[in-house]
Scaffold this active site. Structure first.
Site, mmCIF file in Angstrom:
data_model
loop_
_atom_site.group_PDB
_atom_site.id
_atom_site.type_symbol
_atom_site.label_atom_id
_atom_site.label_comp_id
_atom_site.label_asym_id
_atom_site.label_seq_id
_atom_site.Cartn_x
_atom_site.Cartn_y
_atom_site.Cartn_z
ATOM 1 N N SER A 171 -6.672 57.541 40.299
ATOM 2 C CA SER A 171 -5.672 58.708 40.990
ATOM 3 C C SER A 171 -4.846 59.328 39.888
ATOM 4 O O SER A 171 -4.551 58.761 38.808
ATOM 5 C CB SER A 171 -4.945 57.659 41.758
ATOM 6 O OG SER A 171 -4.115 58.424 42.457
ATOM 7 N N TYR A 203 0.537 50.048 43.498
ATOM 8 C CA TYR A 203 -0.531 50.696 43.667
ATOM 9 C C TYR A 203 -1.163 51.422 42.247
ATOM 10 O O TYR A 203 -2.271 51.355 41.624
ATOM 11 C CB TYR A 203 -0.595 51.686 44.629
ATOM 12 C CG TYR A 203 -1.774 52.635 44.744
ATOM 13 C CD1 TYR A 203 -2.957 52.307 45.017
ATOM 14 C CD2 TYR A 203 -1.576 53.990 44.253
ATOM 15 C CE1 TYR A 203 -3.894 53.189 45.165
ATOM 16 C CE2 TYR A 203 -2.367 54.965 44.276
ATOM 17 C CZ TYR A 203 -3.860 54.475 44.672
ATOM 18 O OH TYR A 203 -4.730 55.561 44.823
ATOM 19 N N LYS A 209 -4.309 50.926 39.293
ATOM 20 C CA LYS A 209 -5.085 52.114 38.952
ATOM 21 C C LYS A 209 -5.199 51.876 37.191
ATOM 22 O O LYS A 209 -6.387 52.058 36.607
ATOM 23 C CB LYS A 209 -4.936 53.301 39.487
ATOM 24 C CG LYS A 209 -5.209 53.446 40.859
ATOM 25 C CD LYS A 209 -6.476 53.420 41.214
ATOM 26 C CE LYS A 209 -6.820 53.326 42.629
ATOM 27 N NZ LYS A 209 -8.109 53.147 43.245
HETATM 28 C C1 WQD Z 1 1.857 65.681 49.552
HETATM 29 C C2 WQD Z 1 3.138 66.547 49.516
HETATM 30 C C3 WQD Z 1 5.229 65.125 49.867
HETATM 31 C C4 WQD Z 1 3.969 63.801 53.916
HETATM 32 C C5 WQD Z 1 -0.484 60.206 47.650
HETATM 33 C C6 WQD Z 1 -0.304 59.216 46.628
HETATM 34 C C7 WQD Z 1 -1.460 59.393 45.567
HETATM 35 C C8 WQD Z 1 -2.768 59.283 46.337
HETATM 36 C C9 WQD Z 1 -2.847 60.431 47.365
HETATM 37 C C10 WQD Z 1 -4.197 57.748 47.085
HETATM 38 C C11 WQD Z 1 4.166 65.788 48.783
HETATM 39 C C12 WQD Z 1 4.838 66.011 50.918
HETATM 40 C C13 WQD Z 1 3.932 64.311 52.667
HETATM 41 C C14 WQD Z 1 5.241 64.012 54.864
HETATM 42 C C15 WQD Z 1 5.821 65.722 53.113
HETATM 43 N N1 WQD Z 1 -3.063 58.036 46.897
HETATM 44 N N2 WQD Z 1 5.035 65.341 52.279
HETATM 45 N N3 WQD Z 1 6.031 65.219 54.426
HETATM 46 O O1 WQD Z 1 2.424 61.673 47.633
HETATM 47 O O2 WQD Z 1 0.929 63.494 46.476
HETATM 48 O O3 WQD Z 1 -0.031 61.277 46.875
HETATM 49 O O4 WQD Z 1 -1.530 60.279 48.143
HETATM 50 O O5 WQD Z 1 -5.086 57.000 47.475
HETATM 51 O O6 WQD Z 1 -1.590 58.142 44.713
HETATM 52 O O7 WQD Z 1 0.906 59.035 45.944
HETATM 53 O O8 WQD Z 1 0.472 62.989 48.756
HETATM 54 O O9 WQD Z 1 -0.098 63.475 51.163
HETATM 55 O O10 WQD Z 1 1.824 61.823 50.628
HETATM 56 O O11 WQD Z 1 2.221 64.266 49.959
HETATM 57 O O12 WQD Z 1 6.688 66.624 52.920
HETATM 58 O O13 WQD Z 1 5.166 63.497 55.973
HETATM 59 O O14 WQD Z 1 3.425 66.554 50.899
HETATM 60 O O15 WQD Z 1 6.266 64.986 49.542
HETATM 61 O O16 WQD Z 1 4.946 66.986 48.183
HETATM 62 P P1 WQD Z 1 0.896 62.499 47.461
HETATM 63 P P2 WQD Z 1 1.113 63.030 50.186
#
Ligand code: WQD
Length: 334
Positions: free
Chosen positions: A124, A148, A152
């Site tokens: 990841s 997590y 990885k």
């Molecule tokens: C994306 C953007 C949030 C939710 C995570 C894990 C990573 C991988 C994929 C795997 C960010 C913003 C999100 C919400 C928001 N994991 N957001 N409101 O954090 O980049 O990655 O998922 O299996 O290891 O860390 O993805 O989709 O959570 O967030 O504003 O309710 O959306 O702050 O900028 P992220 P995400």
């Protein structure tokens, strides 16, 4: 050629199985269905138009994994199985290390014992931690702030050491950026149990009307519009990347790491806008404080995958949002 897909019933795994079939590979799925619906197996069979073997097995049980290798001739393993909720990993570190790290060691031991020394591993972008500058390159130093991410990094290290110790091994490590979208049929996609943590699964439920609004985690980042920027990639593009990686792994020994992303950054506001356009639904939102552990910008340097694997993502954000909406609508009978 027969491929064992651990976690093949999950979001990325199931799409990869569809692409494996498309590319003419036979595969077997091993999954404990802890975070997926066993009905997906039938859905995959329906999409590809043929049956395959499915083992409801847990990788923490060495004998179970070994038994799968004894019963089948397996040429390579695509290893998706693992726990993946960042917040939960902080609360339950032992479960995360036991599942992800010990589970993977069991898979590797069973592979060694049965002379299958070819693996593709789901890593990841989280391994780039908080201190690197975008775009993230494969050679950058790694760090993680939660179990997590640590799991990885540990598995990447285990694979690298294994390939150094035994020159017959091939390990292709894929660092995924943010996979979204769904299969065009609307039959496969991501719909986690409970309230979603990730952006698109959350927006899906706002669009359906079961959640009142999206909480946007901060609009004061050093990004063009202040909201977080990520590298979203269509899950079908990502799945195709695995076929390229596997073909590479059959020809090359040793451990090699590739970023799989689009190479482009998209902000939360841009996603909201694109999703509204794709769905015709208004996505209400509130800006709240930053989420602990989030970086402002995260996107990939994709030159290595383009050059070495001859792979690049072809679907844009509009298509990703359209397919996500199409899937969630179908799931809810709209
Ligand atoms: C994306 C953007 C949030 C939710 C995570 C894990 C990573 C991988 C994929 C795997 C960010 C913003 C999100 C919400 C928001 N994991 N957001 N409101 O954090 O980049 O990655 O998922 O299996 O290891 O860390 O993805 O989709 O959570 O967030 O504003 O309710 O959306 O702050 O900028 P992220 P995400």
């Amino acid at each position: 050629m027969s491929i064992l897909v651990t976690g093949g019933n999950g979001f990325i795994g199931s799409h990869t199985c569809v692409e494996l079939a498309e590319a003419g590979y036979d595969f077997i799925i091993m999954d404990n269905c802890s975070n997926s619906d066993e009905k997906n197996i039938e859905v995959i069979q329906k999409i590809i138009g043929k049956n395959f073997k499915f083992y409801n097995a847990d990788m923490r049980d060495f004998n179970g994994v070994d038994g799968i290798f004894k019963e089948n001739t397996i040429d390579s393993v695509i290893h998706f199985a693992g726990l993946k909720a960042v917040g939960e990993s902080v609360e339950k570190p032992l479960e995360y290390y036991e599942n992800n790290v010990s589970g993977t060691i069991n898979v590797l031991k069973a592979m060694n014992k049965n002379s299958c020394k070819n693996i593709i591993f789901s890593s990841s972008a989280t391994v780039y931690g908080l201190n690197n500058k975008v775009p993230f390159e494969e050679t950058m130093p790694l760090s993680a702030i939660n179990p997590y991410g640590q799991s990885k990094i540990m598995i990447e290290k285990i694979l690298t050491d294994l390939c150094k110790a035994d020159l017959e091994w091939s390990a292709v490590i894929l660092r995924y950026f943010n996979p979204i979208g769904a299969h065009e049929s609307g039959l496969l996609g991501e719909n986690p149990k409970g309230i979603p943590n990730n952006l698109i699964p959350y927006i899906n439920h706002v669009a359906l009307g079961d959640l009142p609004y999206l909480n946007i985690f901060g609009n004061d980042y050093d990004t063009p519009d202040g909201t977080g920027v990520r590298d979203y990639i269509h899950v079908v593009d990502l799945a195709k990347g695995h076929i390229k990686a596997m073909d590479y792994g059959f020809k090359h020994k040793g451990a090699e790491v590739f970023n799989l992303g689009s190479g482009k950054g998209t902000s939360v506001f841009e996603i909201v806008k694109a999703y509204e356009k794709a769905s015709g639904k208004k996505i209400k939102y509130k800006i709240i404080g930053r989420r602990a552990g989030d970086v402002g910008m995260c996107y990939a340097d994709i030159r290595k995958a383009e050059k070495v694997l001859d792979w690049h993502a072809k679907y844009d954000i509009e298509k990703m949002c359209r397919d996500s909406w199409n899937f969630i609508k179908k799931q809810h009978g709209n």
